[in-house]
Design a protein around this motif. Structure first.
Motif, PDB file in Angstrom:
ATOM      1  N   ASN A 148      -9.573 -12.420  -6.134  1.00 38.12           N
ATOM      2  CA  ASN A 148      -9.596 -12.916  -7.553  1.00 38.12           C
ATOM      3  C   ASN A 148      -8.350 -12.782  -8.019  1.00 38.12           C
ATOM      4  O   ASN A 148      -7.439 -12.371  -7.668  1.00 38.12           O
ATOM      5  CB  ASN A 148     -10.875 -11.921  -8.259  1.00 38.12           C
ATOM      6  N   SER A 149      -8.287 -13.113  -9.620  1.00 40.17           N
ATOM      7  CA  SER A 149      -7.172 -13.678 -10.428  1.00 40.17           C
ATOM      8  C   SER A 149      -6.276 -12.306 -10.405  1.00 40.17           C
ATOM      9  O   SER A 149      -5.143 -12.493 -10.948  1.00 40.17           O
ATOM     10  CB  SER A 149      -7.508 -14.013 -11.576  1.00 40.17           C
ATOM     11  N   THR A 150      -6.864 -10.998 -10.371  1.00 45.28           N
ATOM     12  CA  THR A 150      -6.176  -9.671 -10.623  1.00 45.28           C
ATOM     13  C   THR A 150      -5.466  -9.408  -9.427  1.00 45.28           C
ATOM     14  O   THR A 150      -4.944  -8.242  -9.186  1.00 45.28           O
ATOM     15  CB  THR A 150      -7.064  -8.726 -11.044  1.00 45.28           C
ATOM     16  N   LYS A 151      -5.074 -10.373  -8.474  1.00 53.54           N
ATOM     17  CA  LYS A 151      -4.449 -10.034  -7.131  1.00 53.54           C
ATOM     18  C   LYS A 151      -3.173  -9.492  -7.509  1.00 53.54           C
ATOM     19  O   LYS A 151      -2.341  -9.670  -8.262  1.00 53.54           O
ATOM     20  CB  LYS A 151      -4.126 -11.215  -6.241  1.00 53.54           C
ATOM     21  N   SER A 152      -2.734  -8.215  -6.660  1.00 49.48           N
ATOM     22  CA  SER A 152      -1.564  -7.637  -6.864  1.00 49.48           C
ATOM     23  C   SER A 152      -0.630  -8.151  -6.097  1.00 49.48           C
ATOM     24  O   SER A 152      -0.745  -9.193  -5.456  1.00 49.48           O
ATOM     25  CB  SER A 152      -1.886  -6.070  -6.315  1.00 49.48           C
ATOM     26  N   ASP A 153       0.585  -7.430  -6.162  1.00 48.91           N
ATOM     27  CA  ASP A 153       1.939  -7.893  -5.638  1.00 48.91           C
ATOM     28  C   ASP A 153       1.818  -7.465  -4.214  1.00 48.91           C
ATOM     29  O   ASP A 153       2.881  -7.664  -3.374  1.00 48.91           O
ATOM     30  CB  ASP A 153       3.086  -7.469  -6.365  1.00 48.91           C
ATOM     31  N   LEU A 154       0.890  -6.908  -3.736  1.00 48.05           N
ATOM     32  CA  LEU A 154       0.908  -6.428  -2.330  1.00 48.05           C
ATOM     33  C   LEU A 154       0.518  -7.907  -1.313  1.00 48.05           C
ATOM     34  O   LEU A 154      -0.140  -8.653  -1.702  1.00 48.05           O
ATOM     35  CB  LEU A 154      -0.407  -5.453  -1.894  1.00 48.05           C
ATOM     36  N   VAL A 155       1.450  -7.575  -0.258  1.00 51.09           N
ATOM     37  CA  VAL A 155       1.486  -9.019   0.515  1.00 51.09           C
ATOM     38  C   VAL A 155       0.274  -8.876   1.816  1.00 51.09           C
ATOM     39  O   VAL A 155      -0.018  -7.677   2.169  1.00 51.09           O
ATOM     40  CB  VAL A 155       2.784  -9.232   1.041  1.00 51.09           C
TER      41      VAL A 155
ATOM     42  N   PHE B 247      -8.590  -7.230   4.998  1.00 54.65           N
ATOM     43  CA  PHE B 247      -7.233  -7.961   5.310  1.00 54.65           C
ATOM     44  C   PHE B 247      -6.273  -6.626   5.296  1.00 54.65           C
ATOM     45  O   PHE B 247      -6.405  -5.921   4.272  1.00 54.65           O
ATOM     46  CB  PHE B 247      -6.686  -8.792   4.409  1.00 54.65           C
ATOM     47  N   ILE B 248      -5.347  -6.835   6.292  1.00 56.24           N
ATOM     48  CA  ILE B 248      -4.539  -5.601   6.244  1.00 56.24           C
ATOM     49  C   ILE B 248      -3.337  -6.125   5.205  1.00 56.24           C
ATOM     50  O   ILE B 248      -2.863  -7.014   4.937  1.00 56.24           O
ATOM     51  CB  ILE B 248      -3.541  -5.585   7.649  1.00 56.24           C
ATOM     52  N   ARG B 249      -3.096  -5.069   4.148  1.00 55.73           N
ATOM     53  CA  ARG B 249      -2.122  -5.392   3.195  1.00 55.73           C
ATOM     54  C   ARG B 249      -0.934  -4.272   2.989  1.00 55.73           C
ATOM     55  O   ARG B 249      -1.161  -3.058   3.539  1.00 55.73           O
ATOM     56  CB  ARG B 249      -2.807  -5.225   1.824  1.00 55.73           C
ATOM     57  N   SER B 250       0.072  -4.641   2.349  1.00 57.31           N
ATOM     58  CA  SER B 250       1.410  -3.467   2.090  1.00 57.31           C
ATOM     59  C   SER B 250       2.138  -4.373   1.102  1.00 57.31           C
ATOM     60  O   SER B 250       2.233  -5.453   0.766  1.00 57.31           O
ATOM     61  CB  SER B 250       1.881  -3.124   3.340  1.00 57.31           C
ATOM     62  N   ARG B 251       3.042  -3.416   0.640  1.00 57.83           N
ATOM     63  CA  ARG B 251       4.086  -3.836  -0.167  1.00 57.83           C
ATOM     64  C   ARG B 251       5.477  -4.434   0.612  1.00 57.83           C
ATOM     65  O   ARG B 251       5.299  -4.259   1.917  1.00 57.83           O
ATOM     66  CB  ARG B 251       4.851  -2.553  -1.074  1.00 57.83           C
ATOM     67  N   LYS B 252       6.205  -4.748  -0.095  1.00 62.71           N
ATOM     68  CA  LYS B 252       7.279  -5.343   0.716  1.00 62.71           C
ATOM     69  C   LYS B 252       8.511  -4.390   0.787  1.00 62.71           C
ATOM     70  O   LYS B 252       8.657  -3.669   0.089  1.00 62.71           O
ATOM     71  CB  LYS B 252       7.816  -6.514   0.116  1.00 62.71           C
TER      72      LYS B 252
ATOM     73  N   PHE C 229      14.111  -5.756   2.547  1.00 63.27           N
ATOM     74  CA  PHE C 229      14.443  -7.253   2.854  1.00 63.27           C
ATOM     75  C   PHE C 229      13.467  -8.101   2.567  1.00 63.27           C
ATOM     76  O   PHE C 229      13.461  -9.426   3.073  1.00 63.27           O
ATOM     77  CB  PHE C 229      14.788  -6.929   4.191  1.00 63.27           C
ATOM     78  N   GLY C 230      12.405  -7.821   1.922  1.00 62.78           N
ATOM     79  CA  GLY C 230      11.300  -8.855   1.099  1.00 62.78           C
ATOM     80  C   GLY C 230      10.146  -9.063   2.449  1.00 62.78           C
ATOM     81  O   GLY C 230       9.439 -10.077   2.393  1.00 62.78           O
ATOM     82  N   ASN C 231      10.263  -8.195   3.504  1.00 58.85           N
ATOM     83  CA  ASN C 231       9.260  -8.380   4.525  1.00 58.85           C
ATOM     84  C   ASN C 231       8.172  -7.349   4.390  1.00 58.85           C
ATOM     85  O   ASN C 231       8.321  -6.240   3.728  1.00 58.85           O
ATOM     86  CB  ASN C 231       9.807  -7.951   5.981  1.00 58.85           C
ATOM     87  N   PRO C 232       6.926  -7.457   4.729  1.00 54.67           N
ATOM     88  CA  PRO C 232       5.819  -6.670   4.632  1.00 54.67           C
ATOM     89  C   PRO C 232       6.044  -5.321   5.420  1.00 54.67           C
ATOM     90  O   PRO C 232       6.624  -5.225   6.401  1.00 54.67           O
ATOM     91  CB  PRO C 232       4.742  -7.150   5.256  1.00 54.67           C
TER      92      PRO C 232
END
Length: 250
Positions: free
Chosen positions: A52-59, A203-208, A211-214
């Protein structure tokens, strides 16, 4: 009513009329043609999972251009109940691979998971999935005793056992968390001390990283209290707590 007031009302009515003539047909046309932009919607589709629209910045961890989802699994938990990946849908959860007779990193990992459990105490949409890598030893009865000894109280924290081959495949292929037998190490098994974080849609999620990679995984051995280990590696339990909280709001 004064002539000045009459002019004011006429002016306002004229502005409303112009707005209606110019903008309302555009809005109606945009909706009827299905041209509303994705950001206007309260939800978006991500690889068959609505976020939904509250999606976080986790990739997401993308494999071959698609977000990696937890594979199907079915194992027996500490209560003798069959638990599958479907039981975790709608919940944010942490994944680990461990064994009850582990003399090294597992006690530290599970102590950290207990702290995380207590941080999110009472939340029905948070859980933990612990898979034993010594299923021939870790029967449901052994896992239940282990859970009681460590103070596991979250009803969504399942310690699971089953066919060894399927557990190892789930770890090494499904989550890319290494486990293996190694007679040269203490207890004869080698495994990662990392945790994986899974969102409500599987889904597997994480922060960056810097270097901008998961980051993909979170170090599970070092406690918040320790801050860093002997090699200078920083703890990531506080980071994991922050990211769990983000996913719970999605």
């Amino acid at each position: 009513m004064s002539k000045k007031q009459n002019y004011s009302f006429v002016g306002i009515a004229f502005i409303i009329l112009v707005f209606g003539i110019i903008f309302i047909p555009r809005i109606v046309d945009r909706i009827s043609n299905g041209d509303t932009v994705r950001s206007d919607s309260r939800s978006q589709n991500v690889a068959n999972g609505d976020v939904n629209s509250t999606k976080s910045d986790l990739v997401f961890l993308n494999i071959n251009g698609a977000p990696k989802k937890v594979p199907e699994f079915s194992f027996t938990n500490q209560e003798g109940k069959i638990i599958t990946d479907k039981d975790y849908l709608g919940k944010v959860y942490v994944v680990e691979f461990f064994f009850t007779t582990c003399p090294t990193i597992c006690p530290r990992m599970n102590k950290n998971l207990i702290e995380i459990q207590d941080e999110f105490k009472g939340l029905e949409n948070f859980g933990v999935a612990s898979f034993t890598i010594t299923p021939e030893i870790d029967t449901p009865e052994v896992l239940k005793a282990y859970a009681e000894r460590y103070g596991i109280t979250n009803s969504n924290w399942h310690l699971m056992t089953g066919e060894e081959e399927k557990i190892y495949e789930l770890a090494n292929v499904g989550f890319n968390i290494y486990v293996g037998k190694d007679d040269s190490v203490e207890a004869g098994f080698e495994h990662s001390g990392n945790f994986a974080l899974i969102d409500k849609h599987g889904f597997i999620r994480s922060r960056k990283d810097e270097f901008g990679n998961p980051k993909i995984f979170y170090a599970g051995i070092i406690s918040e209290e320790e801050q860093v280990d002997d090699d200078g590696m920083k703890e990531e339990i506080s980071m994991l707590k922050e990211d769990i909280a983000k996913l719970l709001k999605e």
